[in-house]
Design a protein around this motif. Structure first.
Motif, PDB file in Angstrom:
ATOM      1  N   LYS A   1     144.888  53.874  63.705  1.00  0.00           N
ATOM      2  CA  LYS A   1     145.232  52.591  63.100  1.00  0.00           C
ATOM      3  C   LYS A   1     144.170  52.175  62.085  1.00  0.00           C
ATOM      4  N   GLU A   2     142.905  52.381  62.437  1.00  0.00           N
ATOM      5  CA  GLU A   2     141.811  52.053  61.511  1.00  0.00           C
ATOM      6  C   GLU A   2     141.879  52.917  60.260  1.00  0.00           C
ATOM      7  N   LEU A   3     142.208  54.190  60.445  1.00  0.00           N
ATOM      8  CA  LEU A   3     142.260  55.109  59.313  1.00  0.00           C
ATOM      9  C   LEU A   3     143.275  54.626  58.280  1.00  0.00           C
ATOM     10  N   GLN A   4     144.406  54.163  58.741  1.00  0.00           N
ATOM     11  CA  GLN A   4     145.425  53.666  57.825  1.00  0.00           C
ATOM     12  C   GLN A   4     144.988  52.356  57.168  1.00  0.00           C
ATOM     13  N   ALA A   5     144.283  51.513  57.913  1.00  0.00           N
ATOM     14  CA  ALA A   5     143.763  50.269  57.340  1.00  0.00           C
ATOM     15  C   ALA A   5     142.686  50.576  56.299  1.00  0.00           C
ATOM     16  N   LEU A   6     141.867  51.580  56.556  1.00  0.00           N
ATOM     17  CA  LEU A   6     140.832  51.974  55.602  1.00  0.00           C
ATOM     18  C   LEU A   6     141.451  52.497  54.309  1.00  0.00           C
ATOM     19  N   ARG A   7     142.560  53.194  54.419  1.00  0.00           N
ATOM     20  CA  ARG A   7     143.273  53.655  53.210  1.00  0.00           C
ATOM     21  C   ARG A   7     143.658  52.453  52.340  1.00  0.00           C
ATOM     22  N   GLU A   8     144.167  51.415  52.968  1.00  0.00           N
ATOM     23  CA  GLU A   8     144.551  50.208  52.228  1.00  0.00           C
ATOM     24  C   GLU A   8     143.338  49.571  51.553  1.00  0.00           C
ATOM     25  N   GLN A   9     142.207  49.534  52.263  1.00  0.00           N
ATOM     26  CA  GLN A   9     141.002  48.918  51.715  1.00  0.00           C
ATOM     27  C   GLN A   9     140.445  49.722  50.543  1.00  0.00           C
ATOM     28  N   VAL A  10     140.493  51.045  50.656  1.00  0.00           N
ATOM     29  CA  VAL A  10     140.016  51.897  49.567  1.00  0.00           C
ATOM     30  C   VAL A  10     140.900  51.734  48.336  1.00  0.00           C
ATOM     31  N   GLN A  11     142.208  51.673  48.534  1.00  0.00           N
ATOM     32  CA  GLN A  11     143.110  51.479  47.401  1.00  0.00           C
ATOM     33  C   GLN A  11     142.841  50.137  46.731  1.00  0.00           C
ATOM     34  N   GLU A  12     142.607  49.115  47.537  1.00  0.00           N
ATOM     35  CA  GLU A  12     142.278  47.789  47.005  1.00  0.00           C
ATOM     36  C   GLU A  12     140.997  47.844  46.171  1.00  0.00           C
ATOM     37  N   SER A  13     140.009  48.585  46.657  1.00  0.00           N
ATOM     38  CA  SER A  13     138.746  48.721  45.936  1.00  0.00           C
ATOM     39  C   SER A  13     138.939  49.486  44.633  1.00  0.00           C
ATOM     40  N   LEU A  14     139.701  50.562  44.667  1.00  0.00           N
ATOM     41  CA  LEU A  14     139.974  51.331  43.454  1.00  0.00           C
ATOM     42  C   LEU A  14     140.718  50.487  42.426  1.00  0.00           C
ATOM     43  N   ASP A  15     141.649  49.663  42.888  1.00  0.00           N
ATOM     44  CA  ASP A  15     142.374  48.777  41.976  1.00  0.00           C
ATOM     45  C   ASP A  15     141.420  47.792  41.314  1.00  0.00           C
ATOM     46  N   ALA A  16     140.487  47.239  42.100  1.00  0.00           N
ATOM     47  CA  ALA A  16     139.524  46.264  41.553  1.00  0.00           C
ATOM     48  C   ALA A  16     138.634  46.921  40.504  1.00  0.00           C
ATOM     49  N   VAL A  17     138.174  48.131  40.801  1.00  0.00           N
ATOM     50  CA  VAL A  17     137.328  48.856  39.847  1.00  0.00           C
ATOM     51  C   VAL A  17     138.115  49.185  38.578  1.00  0.00           C
ATOM     52  N   TRP A  18     139.363  49.578  38.746  1.00  0.00           N
ATOM     53  CA  TRP A  18     140.211  49.952  37.616  1.00  0.00           C
ATOM     54  C   TRP A  18     140.484  48.761  36.708  1.00  0.00           C
ATOM     55  N   ARG A  19     140.701  47.590  37.315  1.00  0.00           N
ATOM     56  CA  ARG A  19     140.893  46.387  36.511  1.00  0.00           C
ATOM     57  C   ARG A  19     139.644  46.099  35.680  1.00  0.00           C
ATOM     58  N   MET A  20     138.491  46.245  36.324  1.00  0.00           N
ATOM     59  CA  MET A  20     137.236  45.992  35.631  1.00  0.00           C
ATOM     60  C   MET A  20     137.017  47.017  34.516  1.00  0.00           C
ATOM     61  N   ALA A  21     137.229  48.275  34.827  1.00  0.00           N
ATOM     62  CA  ALA A  21     136.970  49.348  33.868  1.00  0.00           C
ATOM     63  C   ALA A  21     137.916  49.282  32.675  1.00  0.00           C
ATOM     64  N   SER A  22     139.129  48.783  32.881  1.00  0.00           N
ATOM     65  CA  SER A  22     140.125  48.739  31.813  1.00  0.00           C
ATOM     66  C   SER A  22     140.182  47.386  31.124  1.00  0.00           C
ATOM     67  N   GLU A  23     139.172  46.540  31.365  1.00  0.00           N
ATOM     68  CA  GLU A  23     139.126  45.206  30.760  1.00  0.00           C
ATOM     69  C   GLU A  23     140.346  44.384  31.142  1.00  0.00           C
ATOM     70  N   GLY A  24     140.894  44.624  32.342  1.00  0.00           N
ATOM     71  CA  GLY A  24     142.030  43.851  32.827  1.00  0.00           C
ATOM     72  C   GLY A  24     143.379  44.341  32.338  1.00  0.00           C
ATOM     73  N   ARG A  25     143.409  45.442  31.569  1.00  0.00           N
ATOM     74  CA  ARG A  25     144.691  45.935  31.053  1.00  0.00           C
ATOM     75  C   ARG A  25     145.536  46.558  32.158  1.00  0.00           C
ATOM     76  N   TYR A  26     144.875  47.153  33.154  1.00  0.00           N
ATOM     77  CA  TYR A  26     145.606  47.812  34.235  1.00  0.00           C
ATOM     78  C   TYR A  26     145.166  47.216  35.567  1.00  0.00           C
ATOM     79  N   HIS A  27     146.106  47.083  36.483  1.00  0.00           N
ATOM     80  CA  HIS A  27     145.811  46.420  37.751  1.00  0.00           C
ATOM     81  C   HIS A  27     145.895  47.347  38.957  1.00  0.00           C
ATOM     82  N   GLU A  28     146.541  48.474  38.811  1.00  0.00           N
ATOM     83  CA  GLU A  28     146.688  49.389  39.947  1.00  0.00           C
ATOM     84  C   GLU A  28     146.214  50.771  39.557  1.00  0.00           C
ATOM     85  N   PHE A  29     145.335  51.325  40.382  1.00  0.00           N
ATOM     86  CA  PHE A  29     144.814  52.670  40.148  1.00  0.00           C
ATOM     87  C   PHE A  29     145.734  53.668  40.832  1.00  0.00           C
TER      88      PHE A  29
END
Length: 295
Positions: A201-229
């Motif tokens: 159960k934790e492993l699946q929750a960690l997947r969600e958290q990592v995706q959320e983190s990648l999305d946040a980094v991607w938004r920052m790296a793309s100057e807000g042009r993209y929201h989902e990595f």
């Protein structure tokens, strides 16, 4: 009429096969396939995912430790401080971080924008970048050192145009997040034991958290042009896998319930705040708009 040798597959099996068929052409190994499918929410057996995560993280972790140790050994003995060994390790970590060419180049170019460094040599600029990285890898920033804080402020482009500074931001935010956390030493064995204790159960929750983190980094790296990595290749799946295993250990240094995306953003804002105590800069609201991305 009776039909012999007929197999009826459940919807779950059919979905698994369909998902694997989509991911398989993008992979060269079963480990890559397991990771890519997992991060695209295909219900692959988690034992297979765990095995792939072990292989993608721990060899790289060992190599990083070796590089840091080699960097430490390159520091002349007469320059080491037995009373403050943390500085030697911070210097070794900075030498390793200097291999991040994109971030270092951005920091170097930002420093050159300053009038007193406009004609500085590359060697001098690299020395200043390395100095910034040493203190970002130290237990705490020397906020009372105005010269260093000026270098940090400029290297991060907090007082000027921030274009093409995202790699530098991410490296600095990652380092500073460790300064904000409870600092503890861990070994490869401890990290392995921590990862093996993670439930399904934790492993699946960690997947969600990592995706959320990648999305946040991607938004920052793309100057807000993209929201989902999009974890759409074997390489990005391996990267996501390493982040997941790393977070199983580093989350213990943060308050319960912390998520990696929020840790990263909070760290970046903390850096901005520390660098803006002289009230020079764009203002908090403008900074938040840039780090959150455009709506």
């Amino acid at each position: 009429m009776k039909i012999e040798n007929t197999t009826v597959h459940t919807p779950q099996i059919a979905a698994l096969v369909a998902g694997l068929l989509v991911c398989a052409p993008l992979c060269r190994s079963n480990d890559d396939l397991a990771l890519l499918a997992f991060f695209n929410e295909v219900h692959v057996p988690l034992d297979r995912v765990r095995a792939a995560l072990l292989k993608v993280y721990f060899p790289e972790y060992s190599k990083a430790q070796v590089r840091a140790e080699e960097a430490l050994q390159r520091i002349p003995a007469e320059h080491r401080d037995p009373e403050e060994p943390w500085y030697d390790w911070a210097e070794a970590a900075a030498f390793v971080d200097m291999e991040n060419r994109t971030a270092v180049q951005q920091m170097r170019e930002n420093l050159r924008r300053r009038s007193d460094l406009a004609s500085a040599s590359r060697a001098e600029l690299d020395q200043r970048v390395c100095g910034v990285l040493i203190w970002l890898n130290a237990p705490a920033l020397p906020t009372d050192d105005s010269v260093f804080m000026a270098d940090l402020r400029t290297a991060m482009a907090f007082t000027g145009p921030p274009e093409r500074s995202r790699a530098a931001w991410l490296l600095a935010a990652h380092c500073h997040s460790e300064q904000l956390a409870e600092r503890t030493e861990t070994s490869g064995i401890e990290r392995l034991e921590t990862f093996l204790a993670v439930s399904d159960k934790e492993l699946q929750a960690l997947r969600e958290q990592v995706q959320e983190s990648l999305d946040a980094v991607w938004r920052m790296a793309s100057e807000g042009r993209y929201h989902e990595f999009d974890v759409g290749s074997a390489a990005t799946a391996r990267m996501a896998g390493r982040l997941l295993v790393e977070w199983t250990t580093t989350r213990r240094a943060h308050p319960p319930g912390s998520r990696p995306a929020q840790v990263l953003v909070d760290s970046l804002r903390s850096l901005w705040s520390l660098c803006s105590t002289d009230s020079i800069g764009e203002g908090r609201s403008a900074f938040q708009r840039r780090t959150r991305g455009r709506s």
